[in-house]
Design a protein around this motif. Structure first.
Motif, PDB file in Angstrom:
ATOM      1  N   LYS A 224       0.785  -1.184  -0.224  1.00 49.26           N
ATOM      2  CA  LYS A 224      -0.021   0.117   0.269  1.00 49.26           C
ATOM      3  C   LYS A 224       1.235   1.192   0.385  1.00 49.26           C
ATOM      4  O   LYS A 224       0.383   2.538  -0.276  1.00 49.26           O
ATOM      5  CB  LYS A 224      -0.993   0.279   1.185  1.00 49.26           C
ATOM      6  N   THR A 225       1.484   0.775   0.908  1.00 46.65           N
ATOM      7  CA  THR A 225       2.693   2.555   0.804  1.00 46.65           C
ATOM      8  C   THR A 225       3.872   2.369  -0.400  1.00 46.65           C
ATOM      9  O   THR A 225       3.966   3.572  -1.208  1.00 46.65           O
ATOM     10  CB  THR A 225       4.161   1.841   2.311  1.00 46.65           C
ATOM     11  N   LEU A 226       3.972   1.306  -1.242  1.00 44.03           N
ATOM     12  CA  LEU A 226       5.121   1.659  -2.217  1.00 44.03           C
ATOM     13  C   LEU A 226       3.298   2.162  -3.447  1.00 44.03           C
ATOM     14  O   LEU A 226       3.714   3.207  -4.589  1.00 44.03           O
ATOM     15  CB  LEU A 226       5.279   0.241  -2.693  1.00 44.03           C
ATOM     16  N   LEU A 230       4.404   5.303  -5.517  1.00 41.70           N
ATOM     17  CA  LEU A 230       4.600   5.540  -7.202  1.00 41.70           C
ATOM     18  C   LEU A 230       3.280   6.402  -7.225  1.00 41.70           C
ATOM     19  O   LEU A 230       3.444   7.024  -8.788  1.00 41.70           O
ATOM     20  CB  LEU A 230       4.328   3.883  -7.207  1.00 41.70           C
ATOM     21  N   ASP A 231       1.833   6.329  -7.043  1.00 41.76           N
ATOM     22  CA  ASP A 231       1.455   7.271  -7.211  1.00 41.76           C
ATOM     23  C   ASP A 231       1.894   8.387  -7.652  1.00 41.76           C
ATOM     24  O   ASP A 231       1.776   9.125  -8.351  1.00 41.76           O
ATOM     25  CB  ASP A 231      -0.533   7.164  -6.738  1.00 41.76           C
ATOM     26  N   ASP A 232       2.093   9.230  -6.213  1.00 40.31           N
ATOM     27  CA  ASP A 232       2.300  10.425  -6.433  1.00 40.31           C
ATOM     28  C   ASP A 232       3.514  10.854  -6.962  1.00 40.31           C
ATOM     29  O   ASP A 232       3.574  11.737  -7.655  1.00 40.31           O
ATOM     30  CB  ASP A 232       3.366  10.455  -4.510  1.00 40.31           C
ATOM     31  N   ASN A 239       2.786  16.657 -13.360  1.00 38.90           N
ATOM     32  CA  ASN A 239       2.922  17.718 -12.693  1.00 38.90           C
ATOM     33  C   ASN A 239       4.388  18.333 -13.953  1.00 38.90           C
ATOM     34  O   ASN A 239       4.449  19.969 -14.335  1.00 38.90           O
ATOM     35  CB  ASN A 239       3.109  18.122 -11.168  1.00 38.90           C
ATOM     36  N   LEU A 240       5.541  18.274 -13.175  1.00 40.97           N
ATOM     37  CA  LEU A 240       6.996  18.690 -13.952  1.00 40.97           C
ATOM     38  C   LEU A 240       6.897  18.703 -15.379  1.00 40.97           C
ATOM     39  O   LEU A 240       7.052  19.094 -15.955  1.00 40.97           O
ATOM     40  CB  LEU A 240       8.112  17.579 -13.346  1.00 40.97           C
ATOM     41  N   LEU A 241       6.517  17.322 -16.592  1.00 44.19           N
ATOM     42  CA  LEU A 241       6.424  17.759 -17.194  1.00 44.19           C
ATOM     43  C   LEU A 241       5.024  18.383 -17.734  1.00 44.19           C
ATOM     44  O   LEU A 241       5.654  19.911 -19.402  1.00 44.19           O
ATOM     45  CB  LEU A 241       5.281  15.923 -18.157  1.00 44.19           C
ATOM     46  N   LEU A 242       4.152  19.215 -17.951  1.00 41.66           N
ATOM     47  CA  LEU A 242       2.937  20.337 -17.442  1.00 41.66           C
ATOM     48  C   LEU A 242       4.141  21.813 -17.669  1.00 41.66           C
ATOM     49  O   LEU A 242       3.953  22.828 -18.575  1.00 41.66           O
ATOM     50  CB  LEU A 242       2.352  20.303 -17.252  1.00 41.66           C
TER      51      LEU A 242
END
Length: 411
Positions: A224-226, A230-232, A239-242
């Motif tokens: 669950k943590t991983l 991964l989602d984060d 966000n970085l790509l945008l």
């Protein structure tokens, strides 16, 4: 200074702390201490026997006081009366305990004095301390005291406890299945754990299931943590790509927003050769804006010429394009446009640029607000001849620079 004997020390009398002052008659005239094993010479002088013998060994056989010649076998006699008197004097303990006694008893006292420095009796221990401390040290704190193993009862020095624990056949080890029971090392070494396991199969299965359940919980939690991480990461990456895309667009836009545009054309000889063979006789620059909210333009050239300049000249045209801010701009476009072929002389004073300019004719559709992607171009079919291109330094390293300047609008 006199030489020392084989022992490294000069013989002396009794060097103790006497309670009362010693009679002068009982003081050795060589070491100046109370006589030890007193002797009397024929000439009437008293000395320690060892002090006198050392004197005879180092010097001629004369009396140290009056220099009278002496035969040590005939003229020197034991003075037992003086010795008995000296041994009866009271002294204080040389090791500073409270004992006070006759000199004759000092050796017996030393054997039991609590302050005498002695060595620890334990084998391999070399520590020295007062006698009154040695018993506790030897039994309690000495690293070489003997202790008994609580598992096999074998004795070993405390300092070697870790060695014994690594080899003790009765030392307890945890059951490898985690049943919280301990098994002597000898069973492990003899591979008799199977007996222990078979004797309590139910418990071991229960412990195994419990362990699996714990592992499953830990796995689910970690998974669950991983997944969240991964989602984060994905979200952050998006966000970085945008952000990067927006910055790139902003940079491109900023790069385009200039009233002066310089176009670097490389590999011109190959471009001209292809144009002469009827291929790619039209080249367009990147679009540019005349200001932050200005007109969108681009430069177009025909390497092998267009119209009246075909096969002899380089033609240059400016094209008005549909831009982002057309709705707030005045139309038609009525600015002065200047074309410059840069002479690449290193000295600015020696440059002879090719410069041509025109004022936009507002009656032509070329400068009206674009209804399509771009308007027809307007410029010079005979901007510069191929022959002139080869003179001076217009073409250097097969590269030329064409500059377009957009002036202020007509009033």
């Amino acid at each position: 200074m006199a030489d020392r004997g084989e022992s490294g020390e000069l013989p002396t009398g009794y060097d103790y702390d006497f309670v009362s002052e010693i009679d002068e008659d009982f003081i050795c005239q060589i070491c100046h201490l109370p006589l030890r094993n007193a002797v009397l010479t024929r000439c009437g002088h008293r000395f320690c026997v060892d002090c006198l013998n050392e004197h005879f060994r180092r010097n001629s056989p004369n009396c140290p006081l009056d220099r009278e010649k002496l035969d040590k076998d005939k003229d020197v006699f034991p003075d037992k009366a003086s010795q008995r008197r000296i041994l009866s004097y009271l002294i204080k303990c040389p090791d500073k305990c409270q004992w006070v006694g006759e000199l004759r008893d000092v050796e017996g006292h030393k054997k039991k004095c609590p302050y005498v420095i002695v060595q620890c009796p334990n084998h391999n221990c070399h520590e020295r301390m007062a006698r009154n401390l040695v018993e506790e040290h030897a039994a309690v704190t000495c690293q070489w005291r003997m202790v008994s193993c609580q598992f096999c009862q074998k004795k070993y020095p405390k300092a070697e406890e870790h060695i014994h624990c690594e080899t003790c056949h009765m030392f307890p080890l945890n059951c490898s299945n985690g049943c919280e029971q301990v098994v002597p090392r000898e069973q492990v070494e003899r591979r008799n754990l199977e007996t222990h396991i078979h004797e309590d199969t139910t418990s071991h299965l229960g412990f195994a299931c419990k362990k699996l359940a714990v592992l499953q919980q830990e796995f689910n939690k970690e998974n669950k943590t991983l997944k969240k991480q991964l989602d984060d990461v994905k979200k952050e990456n998006e966000n970085l790509l945008l952000k990067a895309s927006a910055q790139e667009k902003e940079m491109q836009k900023s790069k385009m927003e200039t009233p002066t545009f310089v176009w670097k054309v490389t590999g011109f000889d190959d471009i001209l050769r292809q144009a002469k063979h009827g291929r790619n006789n039209e080249m367009d620059s990147d679009p540019f804006y005349t200001g932050k909210y200005g007109y969108k333009l681009k430069l177009s050239v025909n390497p092998n010429g267009d119209g009246s300049g075909r096969n002899t000249h380089l033609s240059a045209f400016v094209i008005v394009m549909r831009g982002e801010h057309d709705g707030i701009l005045p139309w038609p476009f009525n600015h002065k446009v200047t074309f410059t072929l840069v002479d690449q002389q290193e000295s600015l004073d020696e440059r002879e640029n090719v410069v041509m300019h025109f004022r936009a004719n507002t009656k032509l559709e070329n400068f009206a607000r674009p209804t399509a992607e771009e308007n027809p171009g307007r410029g010079y079919a005979r901007f510069v001849s191929h022959e002139k291109l080869r003179t001076r330094r217009y073409l250097v390293d097969d590269t030329l620079f064409i500059q377009v300047d957009v002036g202020p609008p007509s009033v």
